[in-house]
Structure formats: C-alpha cells, structure tokens
Enzyme design. Structure first.
Site, PDB file in Angstrom:
ATOM      1  N   PHE A 190       9.587  51.655  62.887  1.00 38.50           N
ATOM      2  CA  PHE A 190       8.705  52.302  63.489  1.00 38.50           C
ATOM      3  C   PHE A 190       7.113  52.058  63.285  1.00 38.50           C
ATOM      4  O   PHE A 190       6.287  51.827  64.317  1.00 38.50           O
ATOM      5  CB  PHE A 190       8.655  53.715  63.954  1.00 38.50           C
ATOM      6  CG  PHE A 190       8.055  54.653  62.806  1.00 38.50           C
ATOM      7  CD1 PHE A 190       6.840  55.003  62.558  1.00 38.50           C
ATOM      8  CD2 PHE A 190       8.892  55.176  61.852  1.00 38.50           C
ATOM      9  CE1 PHE A 190       6.357  55.517  61.297  1.00 38.50           C
ATOM     10  CE2 PHE A 190       8.539  55.836  60.462  1.00 38.50           C
ATOM     11  CZ  PHE A 190       7.181  56.033  60.597  1.00 38.50           C
ATOM     12  N   GLU A 237       8.894  58.249  48.034  1.00 40.54           N
ATOM     13  CA  GLU A 237       8.111  57.889  49.392  1.00 40.54           C
ATOM     14  C   GLU A 237       7.736  58.999  50.160  1.00 40.54           C
ATOM     15  O   GLU A 237       8.581  59.449  50.854  1.00 40.54           O
ATOM     16  CB  GLU A 237       8.631  56.681  49.855  1.00 40.54           C
ATOM     17  CG  GLU A 237       7.815  55.818  50.839  1.00 40.54           C
ATOM     18  CD  GLU A 237       8.419  54.638  51.669  1.00 40.54           C
ATOM     19  OE1 GLU A 237       7.359  53.771  51.905  1.00 40.54           O
ATOM     20  OE2 GLU A 237       9.420  54.566  51.676  1.00 40.54           O
ATOM     21  N   LYS A 244      16.706  44.694  67.601  1.00 36.32           N
ATOM     22  CA  LYS A 244      16.840  46.161  67.524  1.00 36.32           C
ATOM     23  C   LYS A 244      15.590  46.758  66.789  1.00 36.32           C
ATOM     24  O   LYS A 244      15.748  47.292  65.713  1.00 36.32           O
ATOM     25  CB  LYS A 244      18.282  46.832  66.853  1.00 36.32           C
ATOM     26  CG  LYS A 244      18.913  47.887  67.556  1.00 36.32           C
ATOM     27  CD  LYS A 244      18.060  49.272  67.435  1.00 36.32           C
ATOM     28  CE  LYS A 244      18.012  50.008  65.880  1.00 36.32           C
ATOM     29  NZ  LYS A 244      17.220  51.108  65.882  1.00 36.32           N
ATOM     30  N   GLU A 260      13.574  53.317  67.886  1.00 37.71           N
ATOM     31  CA  GLU A 260      13.560  53.915  69.233  1.00 37.71           C
ATOM     32  C   GLU A 260      12.271  54.782  69.373  1.00 37.71           C
ATOM     33  O   GLU A 260      12.200  55.544  70.579  1.00 37.71           O
ATOM     34  CB  GLU A 260      14.814  54.585  69.359  1.00 37.71           C
ATOM     35  CG  GLU A 260      15.090  55.797  68.398  1.00 37.71           C
ATOM     36  CD  GLU A 260      15.602  55.533  67.027  1.00 37.71           C
ATOM     37  OE1 GLU A 260      16.293  56.108  66.322  1.00 37.71           O
ATOM     38  OE2 GLU A 260      15.524  54.074  66.702  1.00 37.71           O
ATOM     39  N   CYS A 285       4.403  50.230  54.629  1.00 43.01           N
ATOM     40  CA  CYS A 285       5.211  50.387  53.302  1.00 43.01           C
ATOM     41  C   CYS A 285       4.393  49.693  52.251  1.00 43.01           C
ATOM     42  O   CYS A 285       4.719  49.331  51.120  1.00 43.01           O
ATOM     43  CB  CYS A 285       6.569  49.500  53.576  1.00 43.01           C
ATOM     44  SG  CYS A 285       6.010  47.598  54.107  1.00 43.01           S
ATOM     45  N   SER A 289      13.824  52.184  55.237  1.00 46.14           N
ATOM     46  CA  SER A 289      13.904  53.001  53.970  1.00 46.14           C
ATOM     47  C   SER A 289      15.084  52.241  53.099  1.00 46.14           C
ATOM     48  O   SER A 289      15.744  51.562  53.553  1.00 46.14           O
ATOM     49  CB  SER A 289      14.322  54.659  54.230  1.00 46.14           C
ATOM     50  OG  SER A 289      15.788  54.545  54.843  1.00 46.14           O
TER      51      SER A 289
END
Length: 498
Positions: A149, A383, A173, A176, A281, A226
C-alpha cells in the site's frame, strides 16, 4: 458507494466473488469505495488474457515496445496532478509526496525506454574453427507483481515497466487499501499503445496471492511487503518452479558521527523518519549518535525540529506528512509506542493523542520520539512503520557499525560524517544492502538496482536496473557452424574449440 473493479483484457471487469474490501479516505476516516476481491477464476481470466497477448507482444521489436514506454511516460506526466490527488485520497500521504511516488516509478519507465540497448546479447566470432557463439535474451512469458500500500504507483511501475518492455505480459495484484492508481496506470498503458492483456490488474487478498503463486502460466513473481509474507511468497512461488524476488521489511539506521554536520543531519533524519508518516521501507526510524555529546545534541536538535513539524490533511501544501493508511495500522503503531514505554525506553514525545481539528476521525498520529532504546527491545528489533523515531546511543564507531550489521533486517543504512575514511570503511563493512553517505534515504537511481539483505529480501535478484532485465528474461546461447565441403564423421566425444 463507488465500486473499484479489476482491469482484465483491456477493460474494467466487476468482481463476481461477492467479497469486498473497504477503501478509506485516511484524512476523514470514512469509507469512500469498495474493491472487489478476486476469485481464483478471475485471476485465471487475467492470466489467460496475458498469455494470449504475450504471444504477439513478444514478437514486437524492442524499439516499438520502447515507444509504448515513451508514450506511457508522457501520459503519466500529463496526468500527474490527477494521479497524485487520487493516490493521496486513498493512501493519505501529502500531494507532494504522492508526486514523488509517481516520479520515482517513472524513472524506471525511463530506463525501460532504453530497452533495445539493454537487451543486446553477446557475440564471439571465431570461437572455434568456423564457429561463432552468441547469446540472446528472451522474455519469460507472463510475470506477476504483488505490491504494498505504501507506494501504489512507484512499486508497480518498478515491476511492470521492465517486465513489459522486455516482451513479457503482466498481472498486477496491488494492495486492496489503495487500488485506484494501479487501475489508472493500466488504462494509461493501453492508451499508450500496449495491446489489451499486456497489463492486467486484479484486486484481492490471500486467495488472489495464492492463485498467482500456484498458476502454472506465471513464470516470475515480484513482491514487496512484510518479511513474513515475503518469505511465504518466495517459498511457495519457488516450490512451484517460478522465479521470485520478494522484498521484505526494514529497520534502517542513521549513524551520526561526532564530526557530522549536525544541523543538516538532523533535518535529513526528520524528513526520513517522519515523511509519509514513516510508511516507507526506506524510512529511517533509528538514529545512532556516536558519543554522549553527539547524542545529547542530536536529541535537542530533533526536539526543536519536531516543534515546527506540521501534520495535516493530504491536500495541505504546508503539511510535512498526513495520516497513516488505516485505523488498523494506526492501532498497530500506537500499540508499538505503548510497548516501547513498557520495555523501559524513554518516550520523549508522544504522538498518540494527536487530533487534527475538523478531522478528528482521520487516521492521524503525531510524531513520536524515543530515547534510551536498547537493542534487546522488541520495538527496536521489529518494524513499526509509523511516525516514530528511536534514538539508540553508541559509544564508538564499532558499536554503531554492529547495530545495523547484526539486525535481522538489512535494507538500508546511512552514515553522516565528514570523514571520508570512516565513510568508506563503513560502506565496505556494514552488513546492509543499500548504504547512504550523508544521504538519509539511499534509494538507488533507476539504472542501478534496489534490494536489501537478510530478512529484507528473499531471492537472488534485485529490483529494476539491469538486475530487473535479467530477472524478467532468460538467456539462450547459440553455437553455430556453417559446414563447407565434405561431411565430417560423427563425433563421439564432447566437442572442443581447438
């Protein structure tokens, strides 16, 4: 409520699964749309479209494929404002940051515009008597990307730009949580001249991910997310015979040496730690000052900068950062802040009670600052992915070097110093994949490659640059001889080039 559809075979396709995910406006906390979550059959339809398209797309010469990339770049640039506003409305990052998200993706598209040169093979004339040896790079077929995201424009373009330019077709993909920009990019790719089926977008959850990882016609999968999911994607994808590059989490450190320009270093760290609400990240959530004097001064400078830091809605041009992406993510971050308190770290600034007038239901978190953080603490080891900066004090250069080197993540690291020898030694010895020297967010330019070490990356191929070209192609090597005169006897030993 607005429905967000899949994009399959060049057209919008409504989901038939009956399952939906809510898409929120993080500024207000209100649901603004719902996105259909794909069934395995819908993933199959996207892959079937990609298979059909790839058979002819691979035959298009590289120069013509590059022209599609040029036009796609032009179209995205022309719609920069529209795309940035759409991105911010679903993610929450400020408009300027959204434009940066799009621009860093476009830089990979620019690299892909030079694909005719990047695809050139090797040639050896006269490798043996009348024998020439040459190689060529050919596309794999259908590739897929599973993206997070936090960069809904940049990371998809990192993946599909090179994959499509070398002659593959692509199934994306995206997350969402903010799915509209990926759909819009696919529409612009068609407008740029790519045939239908070259770029398909399916939205979904684990069911869609597993369908991608198991599909026999998908030859390569690129993932960013992740570390636990990256490891899962890598294991399942490779078990099914696919190439997989899976980028995971991070805990990037900023080492501040006593001789650093502390004013500049502090400003850099504030931007790197709190920009995009820490949802990067390559954010820099850990600062490691070397020596007590350096640590005390860095702390005071950070506190002074935090007093001027403005948190606001995405459309506020004066805001440095906006809300986090969801209520669930807000709770995750605030739970980590409480965990830090419980572990005994000093919570110098607590952003949990931050409220923005008129947007009290928005997913806002104020900047938080911890000092006296220890490497044994879980909040250091994991994280957080939010607007939280941790100060971990080190007495010596060696102690500071060991912290990122021994951490489970190895994505990025930065050192701030005026000492060239210290910087050179640090860059050579630190056990991390990307290093910044007086650069707080060392994301490489598009013609180099992006990738971390340890639990920050699974697989042996980095993102974009020539690593991307190699990942999305297979090498074919030809040894050729054109006989002259009489036919030779059969050879029963392995041929040599003597």
């Amino acid at each position: 409520m607005r429905d967000i559809t899949h994009f399959i075979d060049g057209a919008s396709v409504a989901s038939t699964s009956g399952r939906f995910g809510e898409v929120f406006n993080p500024n207000t906390g209100e649901a603004q749309a719902r996105v259909g979550l794909a069934t395995t059959a819908e993933v199959d339809a996207a892959v079937a479209s990609a298979v059909r398209a790839q058979q002819t797309w691979a035959l298009v010469n590289p120069q013509r494929r590059a022209r599609v990339m040029f036009e796609f770049k032009r179209l995205v640039e022309a719609r920069m404002d529209e795309l940035a506003e759409l991105l911010s409305s679903e993610h929450g990052k400020v408009i300027a940051d959204s434009k940066g998200d799009i621009q860093r993706g476009l830089e990979v598209i620019e690299f892909a515009c030079g694909i005719p040169h990047a695809l050139k093979g090797e040639y050896t004339e006269g490798a043996g008597p009348g024998i020439d040896v040459y190689s060529m790079r050919q596309p794999l077929g259908v590739a897929a990307g599973i993206t997070p995201f936090n960069f809904p424009a940049m990371i998809p373009m990192w993946m599909f730009g090179i994959a499509i330019a070398v002659g593959n077709t692509f199934v994306l993909k995206p997350s969402e949580k903010d799915p509209s920009v990926p759909n819009r990019l696919a529409e612009l790719m068609m407008e740029a001249g790519a045939p239908k089926g070259v770029l398909n977008v399916v939205h979904g959850d684990k069911a869609a991910v597993d369908a991608i990882l198991d599909h026999p016609d998908i030859k390569a999968v690129s993932f960013v997310g992740s570390s636990d999911i990256a490891q899962y994607v890598y294991a399942r994808g490779t078990a099914n015979g696919k190439r997989v590059q899976a980028m995971g989490g991070a805990k990037n450190h900023g080492i501040i040496m006593p001789d650093a320009d502390l004013e500049q270093a502090t400003k850099d760290i504030i931007g790197a730690a709190y920009g995009s609400a820490g949802e990067r990240c390559m954010a820099l959530p850990v600062v490691v000052p070397v020596g007590r004097k350096t640590a005390d001064e860095v702390r005071e400078r950070v506190l002074a900068e935090l007093e001027t830091l403005k948190v606001g809605v995405s459309t506020d041009a004066a805001a440095q950062y906006g809300p986090v992406v969801s209520e669930a993510h807000k709770k995750r971050v605030t739970d980590y802040i409480q965990m830090g308190v419980d572990e005994g770290a000093e919570l110098v600034v607590d952003g949990r009670d931050f409220k923005l007038q008129g947007y009290e239901k928005g997913f806002f978190i104020g900047p938080s600052l911890f000092d006296q953080v220890k490497p044994t603490m879980r909040t250091y080891q994991e994280e957080i992915f939010g607007p939280v900066l941790q100060i971990v004090r080190a007495d010596t250069f060696e102690e500071a070097l060991a912290l990122p080197s021994e951490h489970q993540y190895g994505n990025g690291v930065a050192i701030f110093t005026r000492n060239g020898r210290a910087a050179r030694e640090f860059a050579a010895r630190v056990n991390v994949g990307m290093v910044g020297i007086n650069v707080p967010i060392p994301v490489p330019v598009a013609y180099h490659t992006f990738g971390g070490w340890k639990r920050s990356a699974f697989g042996d191929a980095n993102q974009h640059g020539m690593e991307g070209v190699r990942f999305y192609t297979k090498v074919k090597t030809i040894t050729a001889r054109w006989p002259e005169g009489a036919v030779e006897d059969s050879a029963f030993v392995i041929p040599t080039m003597r």
